[in-house]
Scaffold this active site. Structure first.
Site, PDB file in Angstrom:
ATOM      1  N   ASN A  73      -9.948  -0.717  -1.254  1.00  0.00           N
ATOM      2  CA  ASN A  73      -8.487  -0.568  -1.163  1.00  0.00           C
ATOM      3  C   ASN A  73      -7.845  -1.151  -2.423  1.00  0.00           C
ATOM      4  O   ASN A  73      -7.817  -2.370  -2.592  1.00  0.00           O
ATOM      5  CB  ASN A  73      -8.004  -1.300   0.097  1.00  0.00           C
ATOM      6  N   HIS A 126      -3.822   6.891   2.060  1.00  0.00           N
ATOM      7  CA  HIS A 126      -4.112   5.560   1.522  1.00  0.00           C
ATOM      8  C   HIS A 126      -5.517   5.161   1.984  1.00  0.00           C
ATOM      9  O   HIS A 126      -5.900   5.408   3.125  1.00  0.00           O
ATOM     10  CB  HIS A 126      -3.068   4.567   2.035  1.00  0.00           C
ATOM     11  N   CYS A 158       0.821  -1.224   0.000  1.00  0.00           N
ATOM     12  CA  CYS A 158       0.000   0.000   0.000  1.00  0.00           C
ATOM     13  C   CYS A 158       0.850   1.268   0.000  1.00  0.00           C
ATOM     14  O   CYS A 158       0.350   2.347  -0.304  1.00  0.00           O
ATOM     15  CB  CYS A 158      -0.951  -0.011   1.190  1.00  0.00           C
TER      16      CYS A 158
END
Ligand code: ACO
Length: 333
Positions: A282, A252, A111
């Site tokens: 995500n 994020h 990520c």
């Protein structure tokens, strides 16, 4: 000299899957997913590889900048879901778009991949090693999630963002500062058990579903809340900035509660926090460039704005980047 973004675009697969799609298949509810994560829907591509998602975004940035693929001298793709382990997805993309003068590589920072790659790419530009760099952050998470595991499958989506980075004579715009961190002790809580050289694929690894994301949600949550908030606050503080000086936090997009905790620590109001987790879930290395691209496409970011980009993910990896926005008003928005 600084590296500046001269074009930006994103792409997500057409297929949209809302929370009720999962609720019909596994023991979950729209209510649980929304309140625990902030996610309502996400995009998945059940055919093709990551580079099939990237090609439209790459072509869009080239068009936006008014250059051809042959003008690109380097391609970096931040991802943990490459088309294949080798050759790199950068090489595959190079062939698909015809960027025959480019070298390049993939970067696995989960990520935090886009932030790791943005800093790496900026250094290549600042050193003069690259003049026109195509930088992509993206993941096809549908390729590594177990659609029967309710604790992980509802969290992720597929998508990517792409930017062109170029040198700027002015030092006023671009990547102004960065804090990048890593703690390999995080491996135990978030990893893919098999598929690499430590545990090569066998019938057993497939039967045991070891090729999917393994995550201990609560442990990662606790580390993420602290890690992302710490570096986001720290980069503001060490650049003598207050919340008033920051136009946008681009966090994020893993969990709305992690994002809220980060914004709170920075003293930022909700209006200054870019959020699209509700529509995309995500997308791992894709979240930050997709957020940036959407901000630009909707003209919500102005040249000269200070943005704090921050992330937390597998590794553990985490970090923040202070970016001063370099693109003029988007006439086509
Ligand atoms: N639907 C319904 N119930 C569920 C679901 C679901 N989809 N998933 C889990 N539950 C249940 C659990 O089984 C548990 O039930 P129990 O109490 O009976 O045991 C209960 O809900 C609570 O589970 P928790 O794991 O404690 O839920 P939590 O509030 O922590 O939320 C989540 C889970 C969303 C995963 C959260 O922990 C999180 O966001 N973690 C961080 C994720 C992250 O930032 N990852 C890093 C990036 S990913 C990368 O790098 C690849």
């Amino acid at each position: 000299m600084k590296a500046v973004i001269t074009a930006i675009a994103h792409h997500v697969p057409e297929g949209v899957y809302d929370n009720n799609w999962f609720a019909q298949k596994i023991d979950t509810t729209d209510e649980w997913i929304k309140t625990r994560t902030g996610i309502s829907e996400r995009h998945f591509a059940f055919e093709g590889g990551l580079t099939d998602i990237i090609v439209p975004a790459a072509e869009a940035v080239l068009k936006q900048r008014g250059i051809t693929a042959e003008d690109i001298d380097c391609i970096i793709i931040a991802t943990v879901t490459p088309d294949r382990i080798f050759p790199s997805s950068a090489a595959i993309l190079q062939r698909k778009i015809g960027a025959k003068n480019a070298w390049g590589f993939d970067l696995a920072g989960a990520c935090s991949g886009f932030l790791y790659a943005l800093v790496t790419a900026s250094k290549l530009i600042e050193s003069g090693a690259s003049k026109k760099l195509l930088l992509v952050g993206g993941d096809k998470m549908s390729s590594i999630i177990d659609f029967e595991d309710r604790t992980t499958c509802v969290l992720f989506g597929d998508g990517c963002g792409a930017v062109i980075l170029e040198p700027s004579e002015s030092d006023e715009y671009g990547v102004m500062d960065h804090i990048l961190r890593m703690d390999g002790n995080g491996e135990v809580h978030l990893h893919q058990k098999a598929g690499g050289s430590m545990r090569t694929p066998t019938i057993e690894t497939v039967t045991n579903k070891e090729h999917y994301v393994y995550q201990e949600g609560q442990a990662v949550f606790k580390a993420a809340v602290k890690g992302m908030a710490d570096v986001s606050y720290e980069i503001m503080e060490r650049n003598h900035m207050t919340a008033d000086d920051v136009a946008w936090l681009i966090p994020h997009q893993a969990n709305l509660r992690i994002i809220d905790a980060t914004a709170e620590r920075m003293g930022l109001s909700k209006e200054k926090v870019m959020i699209n987790i509700d529509r995309y879930g995500n997308t791992t290395a894709g979240t930050i460039p997709i957020c940036l691209s959407e901000l630009y496409q909707t003209n919500k970011v102005k040249k000269g704005d200070y943005l704090v980009l921050s992330s937390f993910g597998a590794g553990y990896t985490w970090g923040s980047v202070l970016l001063r926005w370099s693109l003029e008003h988007n006439e086509k928005a």
